[in-house]
Scaffold this active site. Structure first.
Site, PDB file in Angstrom:
ATOM      1  N   HIS A 134      14.531 -11.935  -5.438  1.00 52.18           N
ATOM      2  CA  HIS A 134      15.071 -10.855  -4.605  1.00 52.18           C
ATOM      3  C   HIS A 134      14.317 -10.659  -3.290  1.00 52.18           C
ATOM      4  CE1 HIS A 134      11.676  -8.642  -6.257  1.00 52.18           C
ATOM      5  NE2 HIS A 134      11.850  -7.767  -5.291  1.00 52.18           N
TER       6      HIS A 134
HETATM    7  C1  UD1 Z   1      12.482  -2.855  -3.211  1.00 48.86           C
HETATM    8  C2  UD1 Z   1      10.997  -2.977  -2.851  1.00 48.86           C
HETATM    9  C3  UD1 Z   1      10.408  -4.223  -3.489  1.00 48.86           C
HETATM   10  C4  UD1 Z   1      10.683  -4.259  -4.972  1.00 48.86           C
HETATM   11  C5  UD1 Z   1      12.192  -4.144  -5.196  1.00 48.86           C
HETATM   12  C6  UD1 Z   1      12.533  -4.154  -6.685  1.00 48.86           C
HETATM   13  C7  UD1 Z   1      10.396  -2.108  -0.609  1.00 48.86           C
HETATM   14  C8  UD1 Z   1       9.999  -2.508   0.745  1.00 48.86           C
HETATM   15  N1  UD1 Z   1      10.836  -3.115  -1.397  1.00 48.86           N
HETATM   16  O1  UD1 Z   1      13.136  -3.930  -2.573  1.00 48.86           O
HETATM   17  O2  UD1 Z   1       9.018  -4.212  -3.287  1.00 48.86           O
HETATM   18  O3  UD1 Z   1      10.204  -5.459  -5.520  1.00 48.86           O
HETATM   19  O4  UD1 Z   1      12.633  -2.923  -4.619  1.00 48.86           O
HETATM   20  O5  UD1 Z   1      13.875  -4.070  -6.911  1.00 48.86           O
HETATM   21  O6  UD1 Z   1      10.344  -0.955  -0.948  1.00 48.86           O
HETATM   22  N2  UD1 Z   1      20.675  -1.690  -3.633  1.00 48.86           N
HETATM   23  C9  UD1 Z   1      21.684  -1.375  -4.508  1.00 48.86           C
HETATM   24  N3  UD1 Z   1      21.449  -0.433  -5.467  1.00 48.86           N
HETATM   25  C10 UD1 Z   1      20.246   0.196  -5.576  1.00 48.86           C
HETATM   26  C11 UD1 Z   1      19.243  -0.125  -4.662  1.00 48.86           C
HETATM   27  C12 UD1 Z   1      19.451  -1.073  -3.715  1.00 48.86           C
HETATM   28  O7  UD1 Z   1      22.787  -1.910  -4.439  1.00 48.86           O
HETATM   29  O8  UD1 Z   1      20.104   1.052  -6.474  1.00 48.86           O
HETATM   30  C13 UD1 Z   1      20.907  -2.740  -2.637  1.00 48.86           C
HETATM   31  C14 UD1 Z   1      21.289  -2.188  -1.295  1.00 48.86           C
HETATM   32  O9  UD1 Z   1      22.296  -2.978  -0.784  1.00 48.86           O
HETATM   33  C15 UD1 Z   1      20.032  -2.369  -0.460  1.00 48.86           C
HETATM   34  C16 UD1 Z   1      19.368  -3.569  -1.096  1.00 48.86           C
HETATM   35  O10 UD1 Z   1      19.728  -3.502  -2.473  1.00 48.86           O
HETATM   36  O11 UD1 Z   1      20.324  -2.570   0.879  1.00 48.86           O
HETATM   37  C17 UD1 Z   1      17.881  -3.535  -0.959  1.00 48.86           C
HETATM   38  O12 UD1 Z   1      17.299  -2.317  -1.491  1.00 48.86           O
HETATM   39  P1  UD1 Z   1      15.916  -1.730  -0.954  1.00 48.86           P
HETATM   40  O13 UD1 Z   1      15.481  -0.565  -1.736  1.00 48.86           O
HETATM   41  O14 UD1 Z   1      16.016  -1.569   0.508  1.00 48.86           O
HETATM   42  O15 UD1 Z   1      14.868  -2.880  -1.186  1.00 48.86           O
HETATM   43  P2  UD1 Z   1      14.714  -3.919  -2.354  1.00 48.86           P
HETATM   44  O16 UD1 Z   1      15.118  -5.236  -1.823  1.00 48.86           O
HETATM   45  O17 UD1 Z   1      15.385  -3.435  -3.606  1.00 48.86           O
END
Ligand code: UD1
Length: 435
Positions: free
Chosen positions: A239
């Site tokens: 991821h």
């Molecule tokens: C975040 C953390 C990372 C961790 C990861 C675990 C930061 C910088 N990164 O990254 O360290 O390893 O979580 O999962 O804080 N999304 C959903 N549903 C959700 C949450 C996110 O669909 O409940 C999607 C959204 O499209 C979003 C993307 O995932 O844009 C990324 O989510 P985000 O929280 O920005 O960062 P992660 O890549 O999940």
């Protein structure tokens, strides 16, 4: 003492659950010990749980509350997704209001996600009165360093550590890193790993997960009614933006897995970001073999043939069960490197570095880089090796209890809520006798 703990994203939940359990245990012990000694009740901890909402889906957040017996958050900030700046600033604005309302003595932050850093910075600058008092900032999982500043998590780690007052470290490299950055050793405590506390606590319960059946990873039961054998499989998670957001980088990692996919089914619970990219890039796993949702394999209801099988992200217990029974895990996650170390499962980390060197020193993890060649090579080595993992120091299921003991002792000796918050050396001079 009033403690406010923050969770935001998936890897926070399993780190916080044991801390809340240890706080409850501490209060229970005080109640039973304090019959006839009412002054001891002053040591009780009042706890508030705040969820920033960085992760918000049932699969990324909701299911973890039930799996880990976490209480419902007292306050939910409902921040959701966005660019780093948007997400971080939304958390900061909303968390400042929470601090001014709750005025906790201690703010506990875990890990390295945007929620961790945003709340650390806000707490470091808040002022509850004209004397400038503010909560003590506690960072759990402090000191880890990949020395790769292109990772958002590395920026979050460094910033959080440098504004924290008490730093709880999971492995010895953390103590060294903090010392090299000029952070006073008085603030640092090597307590072990609360994520591993959760693993020890829930590993038996994970055995009752039905995930192996659901993914058709169980063979036929024996003639004498023995339990069904697990079909050999590998487990994959990816991821990190640097691995999945770029078509060529992601494609190269998948190419490195093709050989493994001819031997084992590879179960791939994919993060929402990864699922979006797979769709966007139209990825397949070899000529004419597109990535399929599990259950869409050519053999219908039979066990999965070899290849890569996508599933949605899984809950904590289901994923733990899958890790325990896997032949091999390939990942770019930080936490999974640690969990496989304890489970003794060979792990191939698709990254150029790790902030968790103990997982390599302990023998279960191998840093593979991110090219097809190096990943293929690392998989071959990990498959042929006899893995003998040893338990890293203090990864014994008691890290959270150590943290709560230290907080209780320091509160008792220094009185956290005395304004203004004072540096350690000044506090040491002002020690008070404890009841
Ligand atoms: C975040 C953390 C990372 C961790 C990861 C675990 C930061 C910088 N990164 O990254 O360290 O390893 O979580 O999962 O804080 N999304 C959903 N549903 C959700 C949450 C996110 O669909 O409940 C999607 C959204 O499209 C979003 C993307 O995932 O844009 C990324 O989510 P985000 O929280 O920005 O960062 P992660 O890549 O999940």
């Amino acid at each position: 003492m009033n403690i406010l703990t923050v969770v935001g994203a998936r890897p926070n939940f399993m780190k916080v659950a044991p801390i809340i359990a240890a706080i409850n245990e501490h209060n229970k012990r005080l109640s039973s010990d304090s019959a006839g000694r009412p002054e001891r009740q002053a040591g009780r901890i009042r706890h508030v749980l705040v969820h920033t909402g960085q992760h918000y889906d049932e699969v990324m957040s909701g299911s973890f509350f039930s799996d880990l017996n976490l209480p419902k958050p007292d306050i939910h900030l409902g921040v959701g997704s966005g660019s780093h700046a948007v997400q971080t600033s939304e958390i900061m604005k909303k968390f400042e209001e929470v601090l001014l309302l709750e005025k906790p003595d201690v703010v506990v932050l875990v890990g390295d996600v945007n929620s961790t850093m945003a709340c650390a910075v806000v707490t470091s600058k808040i002022s509850f009165d004209s004397a400038g008092s503010r909560p003590v900032i506690v960072h759990v999982e402090a000191g880890l360093r990949s020395f790769d500043r292109s990772m958002p998590e590395e920026i979050n780690r460094v910033l959080t550590d440098h504004v924290s007052d008490l730093l709880f470290v999971t492995e010895e490299s953390g103590l060294r890193n903090l010392r090299n950055e000029g952070i006073s050793p008085d603030k640092c405590h090597f307590v072990g790993n609360t994520m591993i506390d959760s693993l020890f606590h829930f590993r038996e319960k994970a055995e009752s997960s039905k995930i192996l059946e659901r993914l058709r990873l169980l063979g036929q039961s024996g003639n004498n009614g023995e339990s069904k054998a697990v079909i050999p499989y590998a487990l994959l998670t990816l991821h990190r933006p640097s691995n999945v957001d770029n078509r060529d980088a992601f494609g190269d990692i998948l190419a490195g897995l093709e050989e493994l996919a001819t031997e084992y089914p590879i179960v791939f619970p994919a993060h929402p970001r990864t699922q979006q990219r797979i769709k966007e890039f139209g990825f397949g796993f070899g000529p004419g073999r597109p990535a399929r949702k599990h259950g869409e394999n050519a053999r219908g209801s039979e066990s999965p043939s070899n290849g890569v099988f996508l599933t949605d992200p899984l809950g904590y217990l289901d994923f733990l069960c899958l890790m325990k029974h896997a032949k091999l895990v390939v990942t770019d996650s930080g936490g999974i490197q640690e969990e496989t170390t304890i489970l003794g499962i060979p792990c191939v980390t698709a990254r150029e570095n790790t902030e968790r060197p103990i997982t390599v020193e302990s023998g279960t993890n191998r840093i593979a880089g991110t090219s097809a060649t190096t990943i293929r090579e690392a998989i071959r080595i990990q498959k042929s090796r006899q893995i003998k993992g040893s338990l890293p120091k203090h990864w014994d299921g008691h890290a959270a209890a150590r943290i709560v003991d230290i907080l209780a002792r320091q509160q008792c000796e220094r009185g956290f809520s005395q304004p203004p918050f004072m540096p350690q050396s000044a506090m040491a001079r002002e020690q008070r006798p404890c009841p």
